[in-house]
Design a protein around this motif. Sequence first.
Motif, PDB file in Angstrom:
ATOM      1  N   ARG A  21       0.843  -1.192   0.000  1.00 41.54           N
ATOM      2  CA  ARG A  21       0.000   0.000   0.000  1.00 41.54           C
ATOM      3  C   ARG A  21       0.881   1.246   0.000  1.00 41.54           C
ATOM      4  O   ARG A  21       2.001   1.230   0.497  1.00 41.54           O
ATOM      5  N   SER A  22       0.364   2.320  -0.556  1.00 40.00           N
ATOM      6  CA  SER A  22       1.076   3.596  -0.558  1.00 40.00           C
ATOM      7  C   SER A  22       0.788   4.340   0.742  1.00 40.00           C
ATOM      8  O   SER A  22      -0.350   4.346   1.225  1.00 40.00           O
ATOM      9  N   PHE A  23       1.831   4.982   1.295  1.00 39.60           N
ATOM     10  CA  PHE A  23       1.691   5.752   2.530  1.00 39.60           C
ATOM     11  C   PHE A  23       1.461   7.218   2.186  1.00 39.60           C
ATOM     12  O   PHE A  23       2.143   7.787   1.350  1.00 39.60           O
ATOM     13  N   ALA A  29      -0.876   8.145   7.264  1.00 40.24           N
ATOM     14  CA  ALA A  29      -1.405   6.787   7.322  1.00 40.24           C
ATOM     15  C   ALA A  29      -1.328   6.143   5.937  1.00 40.24           C
ATOM     16  O   ALA A  29      -1.188   6.836   4.917  1.00 40.24           O
ATOM     17  N   TYR A  30      -1.430   4.815   5.920  1.00 44.85           N
ATOM     18  CA  TYR A  30      -1.460   4.097   4.657  1.00 44.85           C
ATOM     19  C   TYR A  30      -2.819   4.262   3.994  1.00 44.85           C
ATOM     20  O   TYR A  30      -3.860   4.273   4.664  1.00 44.85           O
ATOM     21  N   LEU A  31      -2.807   4.393   2.682  1.00 41.66           N
ATOM     22  CA  LEU A  31      -4.046   4.463   1.922  1.00 41.66           C
ATOM     23  C   LEU A  31      -4.621   3.052   1.784  1.00 41.66           C
ATOM     24  O   LEU A  31      -3.888   2.064   1.841  1.00 41.66           O
ATOM     25  N   PRO A  32      -5.928   2.914   1.595  1.00 44.46           N
ATOM     26  CA  PRO A  32      -6.568   1.596   1.695  1.00 44.46           C
ATOM     27  C   PRO A  32      -6.272   0.630   0.545  1.00 44.46           C
ATOM     28  O   PRO A  32      -6.330  -0.589   0.742  1.00 44.46           O
ATOM     29  N   GLU A  33      -5.963   1.132  -0.634  1.00 49.36           N
ATOM     30  CA  GLU A  33      -5.845   0.247  -1.794  1.00 49.36           C
ATOM     31  C   GLU A  33      -4.607  -0.650  -1.714  1.00 49.36           C
ATOM     32  O   GLU A  33      -3.520  -0.196  -1.337  1.00 49.36           O
ATOM     33  N   GLU A  90      -0.689  10.897  -2.151  1.00 47.81           N
ATOM     34  CA  GLU A  90       0.461   9.992  -2.199  1.00 47.81           C
ATOM     35  C   GLU A  90       1.807  10.700  -2.127  1.00 47.81           C
ATOM     36  O   GLU A  90       2.821  10.067  -1.826  1.00 47.81           O
ATOM     37  N   THR A  91       1.848  12.002  -2.408  1.00 45.71           N
ATOM     38  CA  THR A  91       3.132  12.711  -2.447  1.00 45.71           C
ATOM     39  C   THR A  91       3.211  13.902  -1.502  1.00 45.71           C
ATOM     40  O   THR A  91       4.310  14.398  -1.236  1.00 45.71           O
ATOM     41  N   GLY A  92       2.076  14.391  -1.032  1.00 42.95           N
ATOM     42  CA  GLY A  92       2.075  15.590  -0.213  1.00 42.95           C
ATOM     43  C   GLY A  92       2.244  16.867  -1.010  1.00 42.95           C
ATOM     44  O   GLY A  92       2.239  17.964  -0.437  1.00 42.95           O
ATOM     45  N   LEU A  93       2.413  16.765  -2.319  1.00 45.64           N
ATOM     46  CA  LEU A  93       2.583  17.954  -3.148  1.00 45.64           C
ATOM     47  C   LEU A  93       1.258  18.713  -3.232  1.00 45.64           C
ATOM     48  O   LEU A  93       0.193  18.097  -3.372  1.00 45.64           O
ATOM     49  N   LYS A 183       8.335   0.656 -14.521  1.00 49.08           N
ATOM     50  CA  LYS A 183       8.371   0.158 -13.145  1.00 49.08           C
ATOM     51  C   LYS A 183       7.738   1.243 -12.289  1.00 49.08           C
ATOM     52  O   LYS A 183       8.308   2.302 -12.081  1.00 49.08           O
ATOM     53  N   ALA A 184       6.530   0.976 -11.815  1.00 50.25           N
ATOM     54  CA  ALA A 184       5.795   1.976 -11.038  1.00 50.25           C
ATOM     55  C   ALA A 184       6.519   2.283  -9.737  1.00 50.25           C
ATOM     56  O   ALA A 184       7.164   1.412  -9.147  1.00 50.25           O
ATOM     57  N   HIS A 185       6.424   3.532  -9.288  1.00 47.84           N
ATOM     58  CA  HIS A 185       7.004   3.886  -7.993  1.00 47.84           C
ATOM     59  C   HIS A 185       5.997   3.526  -6.905  1.00 47.84           C
ATOM     60  O   HIS A 185       4.843   3.959  -6.942  1.00 47.84           O
ATOM     61  N   SER A 186       6.439   2.742  -5.929  1.00 41.43           N
ATOM     62  CA  SER A 186       5.523   2.246  -4.905  1.00 41.43           C
ATOM     63  C   SER A 186       4.948   3.361  -4.040  1.00 41.43           C
ATOM     64  O   SER A 186       3.888   3.195  -3.431  1.00 41.43           O
ATOM     65  N   ALA A 187       5.631   4.513  -3.980  1.00 50.07           N
ATOM     66  CA  ALA A 187       5.138   5.608  -3.149  1.00 50.07           C
ATOM     67  C   ALA A 187       3.907   6.275  -3.743  1.00 50.07           C
ATOM     68  O   ALA A 187       3.127   6.893  -3.018  1.00 50.07           O
TER      69      ALA A 187
END
Length: 528
Positions: A21-23, A29-33, A90-93, A183-187
């Motif tokens: 899961r992505s944080f 917190a971690y996102l649900p997906e 997912e990034t805080g941006l 290659k997807a970024h896990s973040a």
Amino acid sequence: MLQGRNIIGFEVSAKGEQTFRSFSTPLGAYLPEHFHIATDEEIKLAIKKATIAFVIFSKISFIQRAVFLETIAEEILNIGDFLLERAHLETGLPLPRLTGERDRTMNQLKLFATLLREGSWADAVIDTAMPDRKPLPRSDLRRILQPLGPVAVFAASNFPFAFSTAGGDTASALAAGCPVIVKAHSAHAGTNELMANAIKKAAERTGMPDGVFSSLNGEGAILGQRLAMESSIKAIGFTGSYRAGMSLYATVTQKRKEPIPLYAEMSSINPVVVLPETLSLKTSEIATVLAGSVTLGVGQFCTNPGLLFLIRSKASDAFIESLVAALSNVPAATMLNQQICKAYYTDRSRVIQTKGVKTLFCGNDQGNEYKGSPTLLAVNAADFMLEPSLQDEVFGPCTLIVICDDTTQLETALQTLHGQLTGSVFGSTDELLRYSSVIDILQQKTGRLIFNNVPTGVEVCHAMVHGGPFPATTDARTTSVGTEAIRRFVRPVCYQDCPQELLPLYLQNENTAGIMRKVNGIYTRDAI
């Protein structure tokens, strides 16, 4: 809307039991997906599809490729605000930054489409036969740039759109005629899935071959190394850390039977030199501009100014006071992810504890809230030159002032620098002329030389160079931003005495595409 699946050509797949899961740093917190990590079977299928697709896609006309890229841009826009909102989580941006980055991503796709439609990028050269030439006749020789093959692209953490799934590496590789496996970024896995679906829809809409694009999920270096070892992968585009980049470099150059190019953007601290007369005249102005550049995006830019070079004077003392004041007014802000935030404070502490380094301003450690606070440090040039670790990148809103005794020491210190993406000089025209040796040194160390401006901000255009000598990148001859990026994924092929019917469209006598070609040494759009 998010399924957490891998996109393999026109299929979606979730055969693996392992997920992640992505944080979210904004939520803490971690996102649900849950996102399914690609299995070996799924990786092999993506490789197989890309290999088959290359035979078709490499021969598709430039205009067809252009339509494909333009349609990707359309599909990205069609996602709407959900894309921006997910990327923010997912990034805080902030949303305004992400909106601008989305526009930049769509515009660079359109820019490559424009390049394809114009056509001269392919460097078509024709030297017609000279059968009566003495003492020896000349064969008919025709050359053009052709795509390398399937390309692996590694998504970056700090640009979820522009340097990731549909970013510059993907856009330039597709424009060149190379299928892409991301290659997807896990973040920011959710953002990746949305963008990957947009590319998939565009490929289906425009009749591209199945396998022209795939996106795979995976954590750590396992998936990256797996792709790097695949014999069908002919090049890699990478933006990330020095450690990860060099690990991939070792794989593609030493462990593969067939070495391939790795275009890795890895580490840059982007030196800024403020010349003394200009410093005394524009002390506060330059301090304000540099403070904004150091803290822009919480310092999470590959072009963040990590080194400031000054010659000691009363003006330099006043400048430091102004810069401290400007930085102290910038609040801590949310960083991209847990790992980057932790690394920032760890690296900051390392530099602070280095012999000779003086702390001028140090914002509170807000790592528990995943926020980065500004930091300003200083060191004498003599100590700087004795400690190579002071050139290690601190990824965040931190910069180090290097104080030089005189011009000679400034030049000597600049000579010790590693390769950089950028180098900046502030000075009047007369002053720049007198300090031309400084400019000469920076030119040898950088890919982009900037005058009277900060390094943050990279224009996507034909002239841009976003690259530089090692360790900024693994190949200083290339750029990852701008239309020249397409040349990373092509190679020259010469056709000797080839029948017209077998020649690539753009080398045939008629020149029905109307592109600019060099025929017998003269540039022309005319038919032969």
